[in-house]
Design a protein around this motif. Structure first.
Motif, PDB file in Angstrom:
ATOM      1  N   UNK A 347       0.827  -1.202   0.000  1.00 51.67           N
ATOM      2  CA  UNK A 347       0.000   0.000   0.000  1.00 51.67           C
ATOM      3  C   UNK A 347       0.866   1.257   0.000  1.00 51.67           C
ATOM      4  N   UNK A 348       1.910   1.252   0.831  1.00 53.80           N
ATOM      5  CA  UNK A 348       2.804   2.403   0.903  1.00 53.80           C
ATOM      6  C   UNK A 348       3.517   2.617  -0.435  1.00 53.80           C
ATOM      7  N   UNK A 349       3.941   1.503  -1.059  1.00 59.85           N
ATOM      8  CA  UNK A 349       4.642   1.618  -2.330  1.00 59.85           C
ATOM      9  C   UNK A 349       3.706   2.152  -3.416  1.00 59.85           C
ATOM     10  N   UNK A 350       2.452   1.682  -3.411  1.00 60.15           N
ATOM     11  CA  UNK A 350       1.484   2.180  -4.383  1.00 60.15           C
ATOM     12  C   UNK A 350       1.244   3.676  -4.201  1.00 60.15           C
ATOM     13  N   UNK A 351       1.220   4.110  -2.942  1.00 59.44           N
ATOM     14  CA  UNK A 351       1.023   5.534  -2.675  1.00 59.44           C
ATOM     15  C   UNK A 351       2.206   6.359  -3.173  1.00 59.44           C
ATOM     16  N   UNK A 352       3.445   5.823  -2.994  1.00 58.03           N
ATOM     17  CA  UNK A 352       4.623   6.521  -3.503  1.00 58.03           C
ATOM     18  C   UNK A 352       4.573   6.644  -5.018  1.00 58.03           C
ATOM     19  N   UNK A 353       4.181   5.571  -5.683  1.00 54.74           N
ATOM     20  CA  UNK A 353       4.101   5.595  -7.145  1.00 54.74           C
ATOM     21  C   UNK A 353       3.065   6.613  -7.611  1.00 54.74           C
ATOM     22  N   UNK A 354       1.913   6.636  -6.914  1.00 58.74           N
ATOM     23  CA  UNK A 354       0.872   7.589  -7.289  1.00 58.74           C
ATOM     24  C   UNK A 354       1.361   9.020  -7.106  1.00 58.74           C
ATOM     25  N   UNK A 355       2.105   9.259  -6.015  1.00 57.41           N
ATOM     26  CA  UNK A 355       2.650  10.594  -5.789  1.00 57.41           C
ATOM     27  C   UNK A 355       3.649  10.952  -6.883  1.00 57.41           C
ATOM     28  N   UNK A 356       4.467   9.973  -7.276  1.00 56.09           N
ATOM     29  CA  UNK A 356       5.475  10.233  -8.307  1.00 56.09           C
ATOM     30  C   UNK A 356       4.823  10.625  -9.630  1.00 56.09           C
ATOM     31  N   UNK A 357       3.655  10.055  -9.909  1.00 54.77           N
ATOM     32  CA  UNK A 357       2.979  10.375 -11.174  1.00 54.77           C
ATOM     33  C   UNK A 357       2.491  11.817 -11.223  1.00 54.77           C
ATOM     34  N   UNK A 358       2.306  12.449 -10.057  1.00 52.20           N
ATOM     35  CA  UNK A 358       1.827  13.831 -10.039  1.00 52.20           C
ATOM     36  C   UNK A 358       2.955  14.837 -10.239  1.00 52.20           C
ATOM     37  N   UNK A 359       4.187  14.394 -10.099  1.00 50.20           N
ATOM     38  CA  UNK A 359       5.326  15.310 -10.151  1.00 50.20           C
ATOM     39  C   UNK A 359       5.591  15.748 -11.586  1.00 50.20           C
ATOM     40  N   UNK A 360       5.762  17.028 -11.778  1.00 50.16           N
ATOM     41  CA  UNK A 360       6.107  17.583 -13.073  1.00 50.16           C
ATOM     42  C   UNK A 360       7.284  18.539 -12.930  1.00 50.16           C
ATOM     43  N   UNK A 361       8.172  18.499 -13.888  1.00 48.06           N
ATOM     44  CA  UNK A 361       9.333  19.386 -13.877  1.00 48.06           C
ATOM     45  C   UNK A 361       8.987  20.648 -14.652  1.00 48.06           C
ATOM     46  N   UNK A 362       9.483  21.774 -14.171  1.00 46.93           N
ATOM     47  CA  UNK A 362       9.246  23.054 -14.841  1.00 46.93           C
ATOM     48  C   UNK A 362      10.584  23.699 -15.175  1.00 46.93           C
ATOM     49  N   UNK A 363      10.660  24.300 -16.327  1.00 45.29           N
ATOM     50  CA  UNK A 363      11.850  25.054 -16.736  1.00 45.29           C
ATOM     51  C   UNK A 363      11.376  26.360 -17.342  1.00 45.29           C
ATOM     52  N   UNK A 364      11.850  27.468 -16.800  1.00 46.81           N
ATOM     53  CA  UNK A 364      11.411  28.777 -17.289  1.00 46.81           C
ATOM     54  C   UNK A 364      12.584  29.742 -17.291  1.00 46.81           C
ATOM     55  N   UNK A 365      12.428  30.802 -18.046  1.00 48.48           N
ATOM     56  CA  UNK A 365      13.471  31.820 -18.146  1.00 48.48           C
ATOM     57  C   UNK A 365      13.142  32.997 -17.220  1.00 48.48           C
ATOM     58  N   UNK A 366      14.172  33.526 -16.603  1.00 50.06           N
ATOM     59  CA  UNK A 366      14.015  34.667 -15.706  1.00 50.06           C
ATOM     60  C   UNK A 366      14.844  35.823 -16.272  1.00 50.06           C
ATOM     61  N   UNK A 367      14.160  36.841 -16.776  1.00 47.32           N
ATOM     62  CA  UNK A 367      14.864  38.008 -17.302  1.00 47.32           C
ATOM     63  C   UNK A 367      15.686  37.741 -18.544  1.00 47.32           C
ATOM     64  N   UNK A 368      15.521  36.595 -19.154  1.00 48.30           N
ATOM     65  CA  UNK A 368      16.239  36.285 -20.383  1.00 48.30           C
ATOM     66  C   UNK A 368      17.658  35.800 -20.183  1.00 48.30           C
ATOM     67  N   UNK A 369      18.219  35.960 -18.990  1.00 49.19           N
ATOM     68  CA  UNK A 369      19.610  35.556 -18.757  1.00 49.19           C
ATOM     69  C   UNK A 369      19.745  34.404 -17.766  1.00 49.19           C
ATOM     70  N   UNK A 370      18.651  34.060 -17.095  1.00 47.04           N
ATOM     71  CA  UNK A 370      18.693  32.984 -16.116  1.00 47.04           C
ATOM     72  C   UNK A 370      17.630  31.944 -16.451  1.00 47.04           C
ATOM     73  N   UNK A 371      17.897  30.705 -16.026  1.00 51.61           N
ATOM     74  CA  UNK A 371      16.925  29.636 -16.185  1.00 51.61           C
ATOM     75  C   UNK A 371      16.565  29.121 -14.792  1.00 51.61           C
ATOM     76  N   UNK A 372      15.291  28.939 -14.570  1.00 54.74           N
ATOM     77  CA  UNK A 372      14.813  28.425 -13.293  1.00 54.74           C
ATOM     78  C   UNK A 372      14.251  27.030 -13.515  1.00 54.74           C
TER      79      UNK A 372
END
Length: 443
Positions: A347-372
């Motif tokens: 049950x705990x492992x299934x919950x971890x997997x479900x949580x992992x599926x919600x994770x999304x990575x974001x990459x954005x530019x800040x002021x044109x010279x930095x990446x967040x």
């Protein structure tokens, strides 16, 4: 004073034998095992590695020697993917030197493993390999006769430094020889649990020694992962196999994915059993599915190893929840408290997997010279995020909000933007690789 136990030491003799090159029988040629080739094109897979990959002691063995089993993880992985061509170049006793030089002599030798790759190779498992450079099995064997935990210093520092150089060179050449291939660097798994098992090994190892041996196995995996990240290829962490801590050499024989002293003619000591190979193949398949954006095949934990009851799988120690008294509908806060049923490991492992599926990575530019770089989603059990751009490790975020900012000019402007997300719940740990579209400031 440490007692030498002849019976226990004798169990290690077959293990030490597979650390040497194992030639084929006189009637059979040596070389790579070209297991099948359905013709040009399609998924063309090559496996490289040492005895942890080849499968010593697991019948049936392939005729070309090198302790290659027909049930090692690369074979099962190839079958699961239904690849068009599969070549097994792994060999018991191989060090990273055998990536670049033949192992053995004459016509029976196993050629340099990297020569199994070609321009039409599309998939490579690189490893397991490197354990023989360090001497992992020899380290474990030394614990039977003396205290193998160093009192000071790091006796393996120079070996690990040299190993990382060799692995880096090997992955780089693999990328050159097979430029269109997806390369999966494969790590070693969990062989001994945190609590050890003094009785299983006849009292020959102390709890401290159990911890030290596994720490060096982990160090081996961490080195492989570091090389994979730096080279911009994928890493498969066998420590993330669901339930692996319950299937170590300390488990009951029928639950062992890693063999202890008595191997029941199924593998050799401190190497995978047939069920262990199945678990590794499943984890490889599930990891590749995730990397390629396909739904993951459910993990099957029903395999029963030789040495125990064959009719049904042995139950997990955590499979049966704690039974608590039935609460009365009229119970009040002052009533005698009941013991809540604890969630099972599954049950705990299934919950971890479900949580992992919600994770999304974001990459954005800040002021044109930095990446967040950051992430969003359910992060209750996220413990670490490693951000990589084009194979270059940008940063590691060890705590929430798991966000980093870097100068765009210092980050590679080619390759994938990826993150390795680690989630933990007590003794459970899983890892997920996430990718995201490259932001404008990195184009």
């Amino acid at each position: 004073m440490r007692r030498t136990i002849p019976l226990l030491l004798s169990a290690l003799v077959p293990v030490m034998a597979v650390l040497a090159w194992m030639p084929p029988s006189q009637a059979d040629p040596g070389g790579f095992s070209v297991v099948w080739d359905k013709g040009p094109g399609g998924e063309r897979y090559v496996a490289l590695g040492d005895s942890f990959a080849s499968g010593p002691g697991i019948a049936p063995q392939r005729p070309e020697g090198c302790t290659r089993s027909e049930r090692n993880f690369s074979t099962l992985f190839a079958q699961a993917l239904d690849v068009d061509a599969f070549t097994d170049a792994s060999c018991g006793g191989a060090t990273t030197k055998e990536l670049f030089a033949a192992q053995g002599a004459g016509s029976a030798a196993n050629p340099r493993q990297l020569d199994a790759l070609s321009a039409d190779t599309t998939l490579v498992t690189f490893g397991t390999i490197g354990g023989n450079d360090i001497g992992l099995v020899q380290l474990a064997a030394s614990c039977f006769t003396t205290n193998c935990v160093p009192t000071s210093g790091d006796p393996y520092a120079a070996k690990f430094d040299a190993l990382k150089t060799q692995l880096t060179k090997g992955v780089a050449e693999a990328m050159t020889k097979a430029p269109d291939a997806q390369i999966l660097v494969v790590g070693y798994g969990t062989y001994l649990p945190p609590a050890g098992c003094v009785d299983v090994f006849g009292g020959a190892l102390t709890l401290e020694e159990f911890g030290y041996v596994q720490s060096q196995i982990d160090r081996m995996s961490d080195t492989l992962e570091a090389v994979a990240v730096e080279q911009g290829v994928d890493f498969v962490d066998m420590r993330d196999i669901p339930g692996s801590v319950d299937h170590t050499a300390c488990a009951a024989p029928e639950r062992q994915w890693i063999r202890a002293l008595n191997t029941y003619n199924d593998g050799v000591t401190l190497h995978p059993s047939a069920c262990g190979m199945s678990a590794m193949a499943q984890h490889l398949t599930r990891t590749l599915e995730d990397l390629r954006g396909f739904p993951q095949t459910p993990f099957d934990d029903s395999c029963v190893s030789a040495g125990g009851p064959a009719s049904t799988p042995a139950p997990s120690p955590t499979a049966t929840p704690t039974v608590s008294p039935t609460a009365s509908p009229t119970a009040t806060p002052t009533a005698t408290p009941t013991t809540a049923a604890q969630p099972t490991r599954e049950t705990r492992l299934a919950a971890l997997r479900a949580e992992a599926r919600t994770v999304r990575v974001r990459a954005s530019c800040v002021g044109g010279t930095k990446v967040r770089l950051g992430m969003r989603g359910d992060t209750d059990h996220v413990t670490r995020v490693r951000f990589v751009v084009g194979g270059q490790r940008v940063a590691v975020a060890p705590e929430a909000p798991f966000r980093v900012t870097a100068q765009a000019g210092t980050v590679r402007h080619s390759g994938l933007v990826k993150a390795k997300v680690t989630l933990r719940d007590g003794d459970l740990r899983i890892g997920r690789h996430k990718t995201v579209e490259r932001p404008r400031c990195l184009r």
